[in-house]
Design an enzyme around this catalytic site. Structure first.
Site, PDB file in Angstrom:
ATOM      1  N   TYR A 151      -6.119  -1.530  -7.812  1.00 49.74           N
ATOM      2  CA  TYR A 151      -7.024  -0.235  -7.918  1.00 49.74           C
ATOM      3  C   TYR A 151      -7.595  -0.220  -9.006  1.00 49.74           C
ATOM      4  O   TYR A 151      -8.714   0.299  -8.809  1.00 49.74           O
ATOM      5  CB  TYR A 151      -6.103   0.804  -7.321  1.00 49.74           C
ATOM      6  CG  TYR A 151      -5.677   0.837  -5.878  1.00 49.74           C
ATOM      7  CD1 TYR A 151      -6.638   1.361  -4.867  1.00 49.74           C
ATOM      8  CD2 TYR A 151      -4.371   0.192  -5.408  1.00 49.74           C
ATOM      9  CE1 TYR A 151      -6.255   1.286  -3.563  1.00 49.74           C
ATOM     10  CE2 TYR A 151      -3.976   0.287  -4.182  1.00 49.74           C
ATOM     11  CZ  TYR A 151      -4.791   0.885  -3.265  1.00 49.74           C
ATOM     12  OH  TYR A 151      -4.540   0.718  -1.859  1.00 49.74           O
ATOM     13  N   LYS A 179      -4.970  -5.504   1.115  1.00 48.77           N
ATOM     14  CA  LYS A 179      -5.184  -5.815  -0.144  1.00 48.77           C
ATOM     15  C   LYS A 179      -3.539  -6.080  -0.723  1.00 48.77           C
ATOM     16  O   LYS A 179      -2.885  -5.715  -0.047  1.00 48.77           O
ATOM     17  CB  LYS A 179      -5.860  -4.866  -1.134  1.00 48.77           C
ATOM     18  CG  LYS A 179      -5.158  -3.286  -1.015  1.00 48.77           C
ATOM     19  CD  LYS A 179      -3.803  -2.752  -1.069  1.00 48.77           C
ATOM     20  CE  LYS A 179      -3.117  -3.348  -2.445  1.00 48.77           C
ATOM     21  NZ  LYS A 179      -1.646  -2.766  -2.253  1.00 48.77           N
TER      22      LYS A 179
HETATM   23  P1  NAD Z   1       6.089  -3.344   4.698  1.00 49.70           P
HETATM   24  O1  NAD Z   1       7.434  -4.041   4.049  1.00 49.70           O
HETATM   25  O2  NAD Z   1       6.265  -1.557   5.150  1.00 49.70           O
HETATM   26  O3  NAD Z   1       5.789  -3.854   6.094  1.00 49.70           O
HETATM   27  C1  NAD Z   1       5.288  -5.434   6.118  1.00 49.70           C
HETATM   28  C2  NAD Z   1       5.565  -5.803   7.490  1.00 49.70           C
HETATM   29  O4  NAD Z   1       5.376  -7.118   7.525  1.00 49.70           O
HETATM   30  C3  NAD Z   1       6.877  -5.363   8.288  1.00 49.70           C
HETATM   31  O5  NAD Z   1       6.633  -4.989   9.529  1.00 49.70           O
HETATM   32  C4  NAD Z   1       7.684  -6.488   8.477  1.00 49.70           C
HETATM   33  O6  NAD Z   1       8.517  -6.572   9.488  1.00 49.70           O
HETATM   34  C5  NAD Z   1       6.485  -7.519   8.364  1.00 49.70           C
HETATM   35  N1  NAD Z   1       6.823  -9.058   8.101  1.00 49.70           N
HETATM   36  C6  NAD Z   1       6.944  -9.974   8.803  1.00 49.70           C
HETATM   37  N2  NAD Z   1       7.176 -11.284   8.317  1.00 49.70           N
HETATM   38  C7  NAD Z   1       7.840 -10.579   7.138  1.00 49.70           C
HETATM   39  C8  NAD Z   1       8.685 -11.329   6.017  1.00 49.70           C
HETATM   40  N3  NAD Z   1       8.831 -12.802   6.286  1.00 49.70           N
HETATM   41  N4  NAD Z   1       9.324 -10.494   5.307  1.00 49.70           N
HETATM   42  C9  NAD Z   1       9.016  -9.340   5.048  1.00 49.70           C
HETATM   43  N5  NAD Z   1       8.182  -8.620   6.075  1.00 49.70           N
HETATM   44  C10 NAD Z   1       7.771  -9.262   6.997  1.00 49.70           C
HETATM   45  O7  NAD Z   1       4.975  -3.275   3.748  1.00 49.70           O
HETATM   46  P2  NAD Z   1       3.472  -2.396   3.783  1.00 49.70           P
HETATM   47  O8  NAD Z   1       3.836  -1.376   2.602  1.00 49.70           O
HETATM   48  O9  NAD Z   1       3.070  -1.734   4.997  1.00 49.70           O
HETATM   49  O10 NAD Z   1       2.577  -3.254   3.097  1.00 49.70           O
HETATM   50  C11 NAD Z   1       1.950  -4.320   4.196  1.00 49.70           C
HETATM   51  C12 NAD Z   1       0.540  -4.815   3.273  1.00 49.70           C
HETATM   52  O11 NAD Z   1      -0.245  -3.845   3.349  1.00 49.70           O
HETATM   53  C13 NAD Z   1       0.799  -5.205   1.989  1.00 49.70           C
HETATM   54  O12 NAD Z   1      -0.134  -6.449   1.769  1.00 49.70           O
HETATM   55  C14 NAD Z   1       0.341  -4.200   1.147  1.00 49.70           C
HETATM   56  O13 NAD Z   1      -0.296  -4.693  -0.184  1.00 49.70           O
HETATM   57  C15 NAD Z   1      -0.707  -3.385   1.981  1.00 49.70           C
HETATM   58  N6  NAD Z   1      -0.686  -1.931   1.722  1.00 49.70           N
HETATM   59  C16 NAD Z   1      -1.762  -1.495   1.395  1.00 49.70           C
HETATM   60  C17 NAD Z   1      -1.785   0.117   1.103  1.00 49.70           C
HETATM   61  C18 NAD Z   1      -3.231   0.706   0.761  1.00 49.70           C
HETATM   62  O14 NAD Z   1      -3.362   1.675   0.336  1.00 49.70           O
HETATM   63  N7  NAD Z   1      -4.410  -0.117   1.131  1.00 49.70           N
HETATM   64  C19 NAD Z   1      -0.877   0.740   1.103  1.00 49.70           C
HETATM   65  C20 NAD Z   1       0.178   0.087   1.276  1.00 49.70           C
HETATM   66  C21 NAD Z   1       0.304  -1.046   1.678  1.00 49.70           C
END
Ligand code: NAD
Length: 366
Positions: free
Chosen positions: A215, A131
């Protein structure tokens, strides 16, 4: 929820139905495991999702995709993923030739969800996408079309729909325990740290609403059990705060449902909130925290008494329920709970919420 009577209420309001969740253990027929490639080895993937494969009955981690070789090395070794099953973004499309991958789990920044989901569908794989589904309803529609064309499933990572207290809440409302629903309040928010992609409009698609407010929107919809017909929103953002140069901080919204029920929702990037309450003519049911990773608590108010609701332990956790749902939906030949259509409904509502706040008026949805 202070001052409540904390007596235990055991399952007496339909708790057994929690176990009837599609991901429950009552499945008789064997289910083919869903073998996932995880795309994007960021915080949520490595800390929350990947450790849960070991707990799941019908899901396996068989491949990794990342732009960082060191991450592929580290997590490949940790999860026993052979080099042949580790991909960069440049080699991503060749997952089509790997018969050990059934599905792709997209855990990338929001603006990459559509592209990587569509490429996975085109490679003949099922898709689990985090999401928010995308950064626009047009992208969400394209994702649904690609999955449909490929004859593969598309599911959104709405983990709270698999969390047992939230599921119980849905059942309690459906069973009429609270009488007709009059009001839902749903509040989600946290104080966002600076310097992250979530604060860049192009990558996140928006501010708190895209990330955490969704949410509240989800809870309002799954608790109401019907779709809103009107939305009114108001935004409050301090544009001098360097975090909010591009995206909104707070955006609150009201949804009106066909039954007459109203949902009153909070979405914030500058204060902590995580609760919901459904109030009907006969009482209320509430949770706090409602959509967190753990520690969920629930209370039921009936006949002027408030009791804590404690459900039996042992139900699969929300991530296991979510991961296994994809395998179960394939085995049972049905759409998954939290399907692409479900994500699209939210994206349309997100757009209506932004439109209402921008134009300062109620947006009718019918
Ligand atoms: P994050 O920044 O920790 O991870 C993002 C990943 O994407 C990294 O590994 C990064 O290297 C990669 N990436 C690839 N191309 C990129 C770019 N151009 N710029 C930045 N990063 C790039 O983020 P996250 O917290 O893991 O979130 C990722 C997704 O998961 C989001 O869509 C977020 O909404 C979702 N999420 C969902 C929940 C949940 O509870 N369902 C919780 C956290 C995050």
């Amino acid at each position: 929820m202070d001052g409540t009577d904390r007596r235990t209420l055991l399952a007496g309001i339909g708790g057994a139905s929690v176990l009837a969740l599609a991901g429950g253990r009552a499945m008789a027929q064997p289910v083919k495991p869903m073998r996932y490639a995880v795309v994007g080895l960021g915080s949520y993937a490595v800390n929350q999702i990947m450790p849960q494969f070991a707990n799941s009955a019908h899901s396996k981690l068989t491949a990794l995709v990342s732009g960082t070789p060191a991450k592929l090395e580290k997590y490949g070794a940790l999860y026993g993923i052979p080099r042949s099953h580790r991909y960069s973004y440049a080699t991503y499309d060749s997952i089509r030739n790997n018969p050990d991958i059934d599905a792709v789990y997209v855990v990338l920044p929001n603006n990459m969800h559509a592209e990587y989901s569509i490429r996975a569908s085109q490679a003949g794989k099922h898709v689990m996408c985090e999401k928010p589904m995308s950064v626009s309803s047009a992208e969400a529609e394209a994702m649904i079309a690609a999955a449909h064309k490929a004859g593969r499933k598309l599911m959104i990572g709405y983990r709270s729909q698999f969390e047992q207290y939230n599921r119980h809440g849905i059942d309690v409302v459906k069973q009429g325990v609270l009488g007709p629903v009059r009001l839902i309040t749903a509040q989600t928010g946290f104080n966002a740290s600076p310097n992250q992609w979530r604060l860049e409009k192009a990558m996140a698609g928006g501010g708190s609403l895209m990330d955490i407010g969704i949410y509240s929107l989800q809870a309002a919809r799954y608790l109401a059990g019907e779709e809103p017909v009107a939305v009114t929103a108001m935004e409050s953002t301090d544009r001098h705060d360097p975090r909010f140069r591009e995206v909104e901080d707070r955006i609150d919204f009201l949804l009106r449902f066909p039954s007459g029920a109203i949902a009153n929702c909070v979405s914030s990037y500058s204060s902590g909130h995580n609760n919901w309450r459904v109030t009907g003519t006969k009482g209320w049911l509430g949770m706090e925290p409602a959509t967190g990773y753990d520690g969920h608590r629930m209370w039921l108010n009936k006949d002027w008494k408030t009791q804590e609701v404690l459900l039996p332990a042992g139900h699969p956790n929300q991530w296991v329920g979510q991961l296994d749902e994809l395998a179960l939906s394939v085995a049972q030949g049905r759409e998954p709970i939290a399907s692409g259509q479900e994500g699209l409904r939210d994206m349309r509502l997100v757009e209506a919420i932004y439109q209402s706040a921008r134009e300062g008026r109620t947006v009718q949805l019918t």
